[in-house]
Each structure stands twice: as C-alpha cells, then as structure tokens.
Design an enzyme around this catalytic site. Structure first.
Site, PDB file in Angstrom:
ATOM      1  N   CYS A  68      18.460   1.729  -3.831  1.00 30.93           N
ATOM      2  CA  CYS A  68      16.610   1.691  -3.833  1.00 30.93           C
ATOM      3  C   CYS A  68      16.374   3.221  -3.119  1.00 30.93           C
ATOM      4  O   CYS A  68      15.634   3.763  -3.611  1.00 30.93           O
ATOM      5  CB  CYS A  68      16.832   1.304  -2.895  1.00 30.93           C
ATOM      6  SG  CYS A  68      18.155  -0.728  -3.002  1.00 30.93           S
ATOM      7  N   HIS A  82      12.747   5.111  -3.409  1.00 32.62           N
ATOM      8  CA  HIS A  82      12.123   4.614  -2.072  1.00 32.62           C
ATOM      9  C   HIS A  82      12.508   5.270  -1.130  1.00 32.62           C
ATOM     10  O   HIS A  82      11.212   4.721  -0.347  1.00 32.62           O
ATOM     11  CB  HIS A  82      11.993   2.897  -2.450  1.00 32.62           C
ATOM     12  CG  HIS A  82      11.564   2.375  -3.952  1.00 32.62           C
ATOM     13  ND1 HIS A  82      10.462   2.370  -4.132  1.00 32.62           N
ATOM     14  CD2 HIS A  82      12.018   1.392  -4.427  1.00 32.62           C
ATOM     15  CE1 HIS A  82      10.570   2.142  -5.715  1.00 32.62           C
ATOM     16  NE2 HIS A  82      11.632   0.954  -5.527  1.00 32.62           N
ATOM     17  N   ARG A 139      10.180  -8.820  -7.854  1.00 31.58           N
ATOM     18  CA  ARG A 139      10.555  -7.159  -7.926  1.00 31.58           C
ATOM     19  C   ARG A 139      11.705  -6.932  -7.918  1.00 31.58           C
ATOM     20  O   ARG A 139      12.359  -6.052  -8.300  1.00 31.58           O
ATOM     21  CB  ARG A 139       9.701  -7.058  -7.008  1.00 31.58           C
ATOM     22  CG  ARG A 139       9.728  -5.037  -6.752  1.00 31.58           C
ATOM     23  CD  ARG A 139       8.172  -4.814  -8.023  1.00 31.58           C
ATOM     24  NE  ARG A 139       9.044  -4.185  -8.763  1.00 31.58           N
ATOM     25  CZ  ARG A 139       8.344  -3.190  -9.438  1.00 31.58           C
ATOM     26  NH1 ARG A 139       6.836  -3.107  -9.377  1.00 31.58           N
ATOM     27  NH2 ARG A 139       8.791  -2.709 -10.216  1.00 31.58           N
ATOM     28  N   CYS A 186      13.610  -4.033 -10.161  1.00 37.50           N
ATOM     29  CA  CYS A 186      14.408  -2.538  -9.701  1.00 37.50           C
ATOM     30  C   CYS A 186      15.933  -3.300 -10.176  1.00 37.50           C
ATOM     31  O   CYS A 186      16.278  -1.866 -10.426  1.00 37.50           O
ATOM     32  CB  CYS A 186      14.134  -1.994  -8.739  1.00 37.50           C
ATOM     33  SG  CYS A 186      12.039  -2.135  -8.275  1.00 37.50           S
TER      34      CYS A 186
END
Lengths: 113, 296
Positions: free
Chosen positions: B210, B214, B253, B257
C-alpha cells in the site's frame, strides 16, 4: 524441380524469421500497453512511443536500444537484482510474464531510442 | 545523586505511562507521517527528490505546493490543481445528496439503529478496538446492528450501509468533528502494529505494498491517476466514485486496491481488513471528518 521447391521453402522460412522478429516487437508492445498483461505504461512513459496516459512511478524509458538484451531481460525478470529497493514488480520471478513474453517485451524495449 | 536521577527518570516514564503508553508508538508514527508529507509537498525545489519521474510541466503547472495538515483530507485534490477544479465543480451539485437523505431515513426507520447509535455524529470515532471482538469499523458496527435486529440486505461495501455512513459522516462534519481513533490497551496496540505491518508489506504477484503507492508514490501517477497520500485517507468516506456510479465504503475501496496489487482481495469483514483500517484511521487522527466526498 525439387531444388526449386527447396529454395522456395527456404525463402519462406527465412522471411518467416524476419516477420517473427517484428511480430515479436508487436507482441512486446502489446504486453507493454495492456492492463491485464504487462501494464508497463502504468508506470513508464517511453521515448518516441505514443501512449495513453503513461504513469510516473517509474522513469521515462529512453536509450534502451543501447542496453544489452540480457540487462533488459534481467530488469523485467527481477528488478531487485540490480536495485534492491526498486518499486518495480518482478514480472518474471513472480510468474506474471513467461520467458517468451519477456523476450517479446525486450524486443520492443530494444526499439526505444 | 545518581540514584536521584534514576528515580526522577523513572517517575518521568510513569507519568508517560499514565498519559496512555499504548498509543505512544502510534502517535510517533502519525507525527512522522504528517511531517513526511508536509515536507514532500512543501516546495517545488525538492521535487527531484520526491517526484523524480514526474514531468516538468506537471510540477510547474499542475502542482500546488505548501500543503499542510487539514488540506490532506482532500486526497490527491489537495495538490492536483486540475483534479481539484473538476472536484469542486461536481461539488456544486453533489451526487450523494439523495444518499444522505436515504441514510437519515434508514437511521430513523430501521429497528434498533437509533439504539445502537444514539448520536449520529460519530463517523470520526471509528474504527474502535472492542475487548473480546477486536477492531470494529463503522461498517462492521452498522452491519452487526442490522443483523442483531434481524434486518436483511446490509453489506459492508455499499448500499444501505454506505447511505447510513453518508448520513453519519455528514452529521459529524456539520458538528466539526475530527478523526479520533483511540488505542487504549495492549491488545489494541498489537492490532495497530499488525495493521501497520500489512500496510508496508509488499503483496500480490506485483509485489506492491500500500505504501509503494500511497506513501513513497503519493503525488506520482499510475497511468493518469495521481496517487493520494495515506495521511487523510479515512477522513472522507463513504465516497461517491465516478467509476462506481455510486457510493462505497472504505472497505470497498480497499478491495479495489488489493486488485491493483495483483492480489485476490481480502474479505471486507476479515481481521486483515479491519486491522489495516485501524492503522489507517489512526494515521488520520486529528483531521476533520469530511465525508461523504467525490472521487474519480
């Protein structure tokens, strides 16, 4: 007569090889651009290649025609060998692309000036 | 003399312990994360360090610099001027108004809901760590309340749950509520640490974490999509996504992802997802609740 046949057959084979070369480039380009396969353009722009919205997680690819094929193959197979903190996925090691597909991608990369 | 120093040092650490030793590490992480993003987006001058492959044109013309604190609730629209302009235009006629109204009606008419949630302005208080249950996200809390009251058709990802969350988020926003996730036990701190570890673990056959997208990747692009920072991620859910043509929860969401990482998505109600959200929620602590919102 037989000889002519043989020569014709040889000619077809030879041209076949030439075509296979450019087909390989086309196949590699398709892998580069297709989301479900290589999806390289998610992260890379490529010098002289028209792409629909290339990403910027990775560098714009340029001058790759000067790279040895093996170096390109290794980069796509497992970028961690040359860069242990690379954010680039290991397409070969993780089985995303098989040997033939990586060779096709490399053929395409070799056309990037 | 030496003894005295040791004694006072000990006293000092006791004082810290009572202040809430369980969140000490998480508070440190949160501060460091905010500082990282504020530095990253502070100045065009540092762009070559943080955005080595971004085009000069986008750095010169599309980036807004000097982003701080609360602004990060806007995700990538905090610094992507083009995206922000489109976002603000859509907000003139928000597509989620009906969802908020529907959520209010669901709140008032669904048996048991008012009892489970006497105060609707609670969007910032989740996820919570509940002894014996573990992490409970706002979606988990809503769905289990519905189940306990024998109501059917409540999912963790969209539909009625998302509508009710929209109502809760809106009520919280109107009251000026902030994200206020609490870690107050050893078990809660352990759940936080597990969530954090998962966030930074490379996963799926693409071996992306992740954080690849991000944290380090925030501000860079995957194709045309400008990546948003972790700091601020949980402030504005549920989100109306153009891609979904509808509203979705944070669980929805994250499922998407997971696919970006080349991984079969984890189940929305799984411990994995809950603990990940617990970590993400804590990282946004102190930011204003700003949901529902619109995203591409």
């Amino acid at each position: 007569m037989k000889k002519i046949f043989k020569i014709a057959a040889l000619a077809v084979m030879a041209s076949g090889i030439v075509y296979a070369g450019s087909d390989l480039v086309k196949e590699g380009e398709k892998i580069f651009k297709t989301k479900k396969i290589g999806n390289c353009l998610a992260c890379h722009a490529a010098n002289g290649v028209k792409l629909d919205g290339p990403g910027s997680l990775g560098p714009k690819l340029q001058g790759l025609s000067a790279w040895p094929e093996k170096a390109l193959y290794d980069k796509v197979y497992d970028p961690y060998t040359t860069n242990p903190i690379s954010a680039m996925p290991a397409f070969g090691k993780n089985g995303v692309l098989d040997d033939h597909q990586i060779k096709a991608v490399v053929a395409f990369l070799k056309t990037i000036k | 003399m030496k003894k005295k120093i040791i004694a006072s040092l000990l006293l000092g650490s006791f004082a810290l312990l009572s202040a809430n030793s369980f969140s000490t590490q998480a508070d440190k992480d949160r501060k460091a994360l905010q500082a990282y993003f504020e530095k990253k987006f502070a100045d065009r001058k540092n762009a070559s360090t943080y955005f080595p492959y971004s085009t000069k044109d986008e750095l010169d013309n599309n980036f807004k610099w000097g982003i701080k604190g609360d602004e990060f609730r806007l995700g990538s629209y905090a610094f992507d001027k083009g995206g922000r302009a489109q976002h603000d235009e859509m907000m003139d006629m928000p597509p989620f108004e009906d969802n908020i109204d529907n959520g209010k009606e669901l709140y008032e008419k669904t048996p048991g809901m008012k009892k489970c949630f006497p105060n609707p302005a609670i969007a910032g208080d989740y996820p919570k760590f509940v002894k014996g249950k573990g992490v409970v996200t706002i979606s988990d809390a809503i769905v289990s309340c519905a189940k306990d009251n024998k109501q059917k058709g409540w999912k963790l990802t969209k539909g009625k749950t998302a509508d009710l969350e929209a109502y809760f988020a809106n009520a919280s926003k109107e009251k000026g509520k902030k994200i206020n996730v609490v870690i107050n036990s050893k078990e809660a701190a352990a759940a936080y640490e597990r969530g954090k570890k998962e966030y930074y673990t490379q996963r799926g056959y693409l071996e992306l974490s992740c954080a690849t997208c991000h944290v380090q990747g925030a501000g860079q692009r995957v194709r045309n999509d400008i990546l948003s920072p972790l700091f601020g991620h949980t402030t504005h859910f549920p989100v109306y996504r153009l891609k979904w043509q509808g509203l979705g929860t944070l669980e929805r969401r994250i499922k998407g992802c997971n696919k970006n990482q080349g991984e079969t998505p984890h189940k929305p109600g799984s411990t994995w997802t809950k603990e990940l959200i617990y970590f993400m929620g804590y990282m946004s602590n102190g930011l204003p609740v700003d949901g529902p919102d619109i995203r591409k």
